[in-house]
Write a protein that holds these residues in place. Structure first.
Motif, PDB file in Angstrom:
ATOM      1  N   GLY A 246       0.800  -1.225   0.000  1.00 31.17           N
ATOM      2  CA  GLY A 246       0.000   0.000   0.000  1.00 31.17           C
ATOM      3  C   GLY A 246       0.827   1.266   0.000  1.00 31.17           C
ATOM      4  N   LEU A 247       2.050   1.187  -0.539  1.00 32.60           N
ATOM      5  CA  LEU A 247       2.959   2.335  -0.502  1.00 32.60           C
ATOM      6  C   LEU A 247       3.176   2.921  -1.896  1.00 32.60           C
ATOM      7  CD1 LEU A 247       5.514   0.843   2.041  1.00 32.60           C
ATOM      8  CD2 LEU A 247       3.965   2.759   2.454  1.00 32.60           C
ATOM      9  N   ASP A 248       2.079   3.235  -2.559  1.00 27.24           N
ATOM     10  CA  ASP A 248       2.171   3.794  -3.910  1.00 27.24           C
ATOM     11  C   ASP A 248       2.680   5.230  -3.917  1.00 27.24           C
ATOM     12  OD1 ASP A 248       0.797   1.591  -5.538  1.00 27.24           O
ATOM     13  OD2 ASP A 248      -0.670   1.975  -3.970  1.00 27.24           O
ATOM     14  N   SER A 249       2.647   5.884  -2.767  1.00 29.55           N
ATOM     15  CA  SER A 249       3.025   7.302  -2.720  1.00 29.55           C
ATOM     16  C   SER A 249       4.531   7.521  -2.636  1.00 29.55           C
ATOM     17  CB  SER A 249       2.346   7.985  -1.526  1.00 29.55           C
ATOM     18  OG  SER A 249       2.773   7.403  -0.303  1.00 29.55           O
ATOM     19  N   LEU A 250       5.303   6.455  -2.471  1.00 32.35           N
ATOM     20  CA  LEU A 250       6.753   6.615  -2.404  1.00 32.35           C
ATOM     21  C   LEU A 250       7.294   7.045  -3.768  1.00 32.35           C
ATOM     22  CD1 LEU A 250       6.317   5.164   0.285  1.00 32.35           C
ATOM     23  CD2 LEU A 250       8.305   3.753  -0.207  1.00 32.35           C
ATOM     24  N   ASN A 251       8.254   7.949  -3.755  1.00 37.15           N
ATOM     25  CA  ASN A 251       8.865   8.433  -4.995  1.00 37.15           C
ATOM     26  C   ASN A 251      10.058   7.550  -5.348  1.00 37.15           C
ATOM     27  OD1 ASN A 251       7.358  11.152  -5.266  1.00 37.15           O
ATOM     28  ND2 ASN A 251       8.129  11.199  -3.168  1.00 37.15           N
ATOM     29  N   ILE A 252       9.987   6.899  -6.501  1.00 40.17           N
ATOM     30  CA  ILE A 252      11.026   5.952  -6.905  1.00 40.17           C
ATOM     31  C   ILE A 252      11.943   6.591  -7.948  1.00 40.17           C
ATOM     32  CG2 ILE A 252      11.501   3.646  -7.778  1.00 40.17           C
ATOM     33  CD1 ILE A 252       9.827   3.753  -5.164  1.00 40.17           C
ATOM     34  N   HIS A 253      13.234   6.566  -7.670  1.00 35.18           N
ATOM     35  CA  HIS A 253      14.239   7.092  -8.596  1.00 35.18           C
ATOM     36  C   HIS A 253      15.189   5.938  -8.919  1.00 35.18           C
ATOM     37  CE1 HIS A 253      12.964  11.186  -7.306  1.00 35.18           C
ATOM     38  NE2 HIS A 253      12.799  10.568  -6.141  1.00 35.18           N
ATOM     39  N   ALA A 254      15.012   5.346 -10.085  1.00 35.18           N
ATOM     40  CA  ALA A 254      15.804   4.171 -10.456  1.00 35.18           C
ATOM     41  C   ALA A 254      15.922   4.109 -11.972  1.00 35.18           C
ATOM     42  CB  ALA A 254      15.144   2.898  -9.921  1.00 35.18           C
ATOM     43  N   ASN A 255      16.682   3.150 -12.444  1.00 40.67           N
ATOM     44  CA  ASN A 255      16.764   2.908 -13.879  1.00 40.67           C
ATOM     45  C   ASN A 255      15.481   2.220 -14.333  1.00 40.67           C
ATOM     46  OD1 ASN A 255      19.663   3.737 -14.023  1.00 40.67           O
ATOM     47  ND2 ASN A 255      19.904   1.950 -12.711  1.00 40.67           N
ATOM     48  N   GLU A 256      15.235   2.235 -15.629  1.00 41.01           N
ATOM     49  CA  GLU A 256      13.996   1.645 -16.140  1.00 41.01           C
ATOM     50  C   GLU A 256      14.292   0.725 -17.320  1.00 41.01           C
ATOM     51  OE1 GLU A 256      11.187   2.020 -14.661  1.00 41.01           O
ATOM     52  OE2 GLU A 256      11.463   3.834 -13.445  1.00 41.01           O
ATOM     53  N   LEU A 257      13.819  -0.509 -17.230  1.00 37.53           N
ATOM     54  CA  LEU A 257      13.878  -1.405 -18.380  1.00 37.53           C
ATOM     55  C   LEU A 257      12.909  -0.898 -19.441  1.00 37.53           C
ATOM     56  CD1 LEU A 257      13.949  -5.137 -17.160  1.00 37.53           C
ATOM     57  CD2 LEU A 257      15.635  -3.969 -18.583  1.00 37.53           C
ATOM     58  N   ILE A 258      13.313  -0.975 -20.697  1.00 36.94           N
ATOM     59  CA  ILE A 258      12.431  -0.558 -21.789  1.00 36.94           C
ATOM     60  C   ILE A 258      11.596  -1.756 -22.234  1.00 36.94           C
ATOM     61  CG2 ILE A 258      12.327   0.305 -24.159  1.00 36.94           C
ATOM     62  CD1 ILE A 258      14.923   1.803 -23.626  1.00 36.94           C
ATOM     63  N   PHE A 259      10.275  -1.568 -22.249  1.00 37.75           N
ATOM     64  CA  PHE A 259       9.358  -2.626 -22.668  1.00 37.75           C
ATOM     65  C   PHE A 259       8.625  -2.209 -23.941  1.00 37.75           C
ATOM     66  CE2 PHE A 259       9.880  -3.334 -18.132  1.00 37.75           C
ATOM     67  CZ  PHE A 259       9.973  -4.714 -18.029  1.00 37.75           C
ATOM     68  N   GLU A 260       8.476  -3.151 -24.835  1.00 39.43           N
ATOM     69  CA  GLU A 260       7.648  -2.962 -26.028  1.00 39.43           C
ATOM     70  C   GLU A 260       6.574  -4.030 -26.011  1.00 39.43           C
ATOM     71  OE1 GLU A 260      10.099  -3.003 -29.496  1.00 39.43           O
ATOM     72  OE2 GLU A 260      11.089  -1.087 -29.011  1.00 39.43           O
ATOM     73  N   GLU A 261       5.321  -3.584 -25.886  1.00 34.01           N
ATOM     74  CA  GLU A 261       4.193  -4.512 -25.746  1.00 34.01           C
ATOM     75  C   GLU A 261       4.441  -5.486 -24.593  1.00 34.01           C
ATOM     76  OE1 GLU A 261       3.478  -6.351 -29.500  1.00 34.01           O
ATOM     77  OE2 GLU A 261       2.817  -4.490 -30.454  1.00 34.01           O
ATOM     78  N   SER A 262       4.894  -4.928 -23.487  1.00 27.55           N
ATOM     79  CA  SER A 262       5.121  -5.653 -22.222  1.00 27.55           C
ATOM     80  C   SER A 262       6.292  -6.631 -22.261  1.00 27.55           C
ATOM     81  CB  SER A 262       3.851  -6.408 -21.787  1.00 27.55           C
ATOM     82  OG  SER A 262       2.810  -5.498 -21.506  1.00 27.55           O
ATOM     83  N   ILE A 263       7.116  -6.581 -23.304  1.00 28.37           N
ATOM     84  CA  ILE A 263       8.297  -7.442 -23.391  1.00 28.37           C
ATOM     85  C   ILE A 263       9.540  -6.559 -23.432  1.00 28.37           C
ATOM     86  CG2 ILE A 263       9.505  -9.221 -24.703  1.00 28.37           C
ATOM     87  CD1 ILE A 263       6.874 -10.164 -23.473  1.00 28.37           C
ATOM     88  N   SER A 264      10.513  -6.860 -22.568  1.00 28.56           N
ATOM     89  CA  SER A 264      11.704  -6.009 -22.483  1.00 28.56           C
ATOM     90  C   SER A 264      12.598  -6.174 -23.708  1.00 28.56           C
ATOM     91  CB  SER A 264      12.507  -6.335 -21.221  1.00 28.56           C
ATOM     92  OG  SER A 264      13.039  -7.639 -21.287  1.00 28.56           O
ATOM     93  N   THR A 265      13.154  -5.049 -24.141  1.00 30.02           N
ATOM     94  CA  THR A 265      14.070  -5.062 -25.286  1.00 30.02           C
ATOM     95  C   THR A 265      15.496  -5.371 -24.863  1.00 30.02           C
ATOM     96  OG1 THR A 265      14.589  -2.704 -25.079  1.00 30.02           O
ATOM     97  CG2 THR A 265      12.646  -3.300 -26.400  1.00 30.02           C
ATOM     98  N   GLY A 266      15.738  -5.334 -23.559  1.00 29.53           N
ATOM     99  CA  GLY A 266      17.094  -5.527 -23.052  1.00 29.53           C
ATOM    100  C   GLY A 266      17.825  -4.220 -22.818  1.00 29.53           C
ATOM    101  N   GLU A 267      17.231  -3.125 -23.296  1.00 32.35           N
ATOM    102  CA  GLU A 267      17.823  -1.806 -23.092  1.00 32.35           C
ATOM    103  C   GLU A 267      17.353  -1.215 -21.760  1.00 32.35           C
ATOM    104  OE1 GLU A 267      20.052  -0.199 -25.112  1.00 32.35           O
ATOM    105  OE2 GLU A 267      20.112  -2.062 -26.269  1.00 32.35           O
ATOM    106  N   ILE A 268      18.161  -0.330 -21.214  1.00 29.89           N
ATOM    107  CA  ILE A 268      17.848   0.310 -19.933  1.00 29.89           C
ATOM    108  C   ILE A 268      17.913   1.822 -20.087  1.00 29.89           C
ATOM    109  CG2 ILE A 268      18.574   0.618 -17.528  1.00 29.89           C
ATOM    110  CD1 ILE A 268      19.880  -2.135 -17.649  1.00 29.89           C
ATOM    111  N   VAL A 269      16.905   2.498 -19.573  1.00 29.98           N
ATOM    112  CA  VAL A 269      16.978   3.955 -19.460  1.00 29.98           C
ATOM    113  C   VAL A 269      17.798   4.237 -18.209  1.00 29.98           C
ATOM    114  CG1 VAL A 269      15.701   6.106 -19.177  1.00 29.98           C
ATOM    115  CG2 VAL A 269      14.728   4.253 -20.548  1.00 29.98           C
TER     116      VAL A 269
END
Length: 380
Positions: A246-269
């Motif tokens: 129930g902690l949706d209000s926390l601010n998350i600062h992290a890298n992000e996997l790139i997904f295309e149609e819910s499948i990861s491309t292997g690239e990272i933001v």
């Protein structure tokens, strides 16, 4: 409930009272041997409630002298802002998130004898993935240890934040190279977003971590913001881990996997890859706050990657016992002080009125569990 008198305090602090309390606990331990699991659960709840009431009793007493704990006791939401920063991997979690993502990749990878549809992102077989992850992990560990050794001064020096920053720039370069190797290897290709989210929901967090953040964000008497700064490759994993509590209000600062149609491309933001990135994010977050309130910052972390933020925060709290963090910090003049003995010492050294916390003091406070953090900041 009456005010706690000086004579009452004298009794509580006396050796005879302490001996009696220990004798009572010993007796309770002996009497509980024959109890069933269900009965022990009831006793545990009653004991917890008794401890809670006792703490509330002491907190309710009028105290002329300003006290350090709990940290939020004198908090005025109209004038103050408590900003809590926390690392994620091994600070909040029991297992590093990279190991979780590796497990998902291996378990969902195709067998070597299975022909993959041309429409899908090409993936390594589970056997190849396991071998590649092993090689990447081994190389990371070896080069990390070499990097830590290379940035250590030959002799212990006085605390100097700028010198430490310069040294950790080398570690930052290493972390970026390591992430590039992971991306180039293709081990993160083909992960399903739903699998990642499910893994996050089931992720085991450190005892007391979720409860602490729940108490913080739900307390309407506090003006608090929580920011999680993490090297994790996938912010969705972190968000799912906290959302399950129930902690949706926390601010998350992290890298992000790139997904295309819910499948990861292997690239990272790439957003947070290094100690320098964390320090920059820390400063940027504080810069974005208006000056209408006084900020009090707390950073909770466990590794060398957190060291700059731990030192910049008004209060830096180290969870666990990372050998590399202790050795690097100590060589650069950082003092590691157990939290509660440190609070007692700081309280004694104060003049009873000015108990200001200040970053870049070179002092970090150590704890063995989140319950200590909870007690220090919230009281119970």
């Amino acid at each position: 409930m009456g005010t706690l008198t000086r004579s009452g305090l004298t009794v509580i602090r006396s050796e005879s009272f302490q001996a009696s309390a220990l004798q009572t606990e010993d007796l309770l331990d002996k009497l509980s041997v024959s109890l069933t699991g269900e009965e022990l659960d009831i006793i545990e709840k009653l004991y917890h409630q008794a401890m809670k009431l006792e703490i509330e009793f002491f907190l309710a007493q009028p105290i002329a002298q300003t006290t350090l704990a709990p940290l939020t006791k004198g908090h005025n939401p109209e004038e103050d802002r408590l900003v809590i920063f926390s690392d994620f991997d091994l600070t909040c979690t029991v297992v590093d998130s990279s190991a979780i993502l590796a497990e998902i990749a291996i378990l969902t990878a195709p067998k070597s004898d299975v022909v993959q549809p041309e429409t899908q992102i090409a993936r390594m077989s589970s056997a190849d993935l396991r071998n590649t992850w092993g090689l990447l992990s081994g190389q990371y560990t070896e080069e990390y240890e070499q990097c830590i050794e290379s940035i250590m001064p030959s002799a212990k020096v006085e605390f100097n934040y700028e010198a430490l920053c310069k040294a950790l720039e080398q570690l930052s370069d290493f972390e970026r190279r390591a992430n590039s190797r992971v991306i180039d290897s293709g081990v993160l290709k083909g992960l399903n977003l739903e699998d990642v989210k499910r893994a996050g929901e089931r992720l085991i967090l450190q005892d007391g971590c979720t409860g602490f953040f729940q108490k913080i964000v739900k307390n309407e008497n506090l003006n608090t913001n929580v920011h999680v700064l993490s090297y994790c490759w996938c912010g969705d994993l972190i968000r799912s881990a906290f959302s399950s509590g129930g902690l949706d209000s926390l601010n998350i600062h992290a890298n992000e996997l790139i997904f295309e149609e819910s499948i990861s491309t292997g690239e990272i933001v790439k957003k947070v890859e290094s100690p320098m990135d964390k320090a920059q994010a820390f400063n940027d977050i504080l810069m974005n706050y208006s000056s209408d309130r006084k900020n009090l910052t707390v950073y909770i972390g466990d590794s060398v990657g957190d060291l700059l933020c731990l030192l910049q925060a008004d209060i830096g709290i180290v969870v666990g016992s990372s050998a590399s963090l202790r050795s690097v910090g100590s060589q650069y003049g950082v003092s590691f002080v157990p939290l509660f003995p440190g609070l007692v010492r700081k309280q004694k050294e104060s003049d009873g009125e000015s108990l200001n916390w200040k970053g870049l003091s070179g002092i970090l406070y150590t704890v063995s569990s989140w319950s200590e953090i909870h007690a220090f900041i919230l009281g119970w």
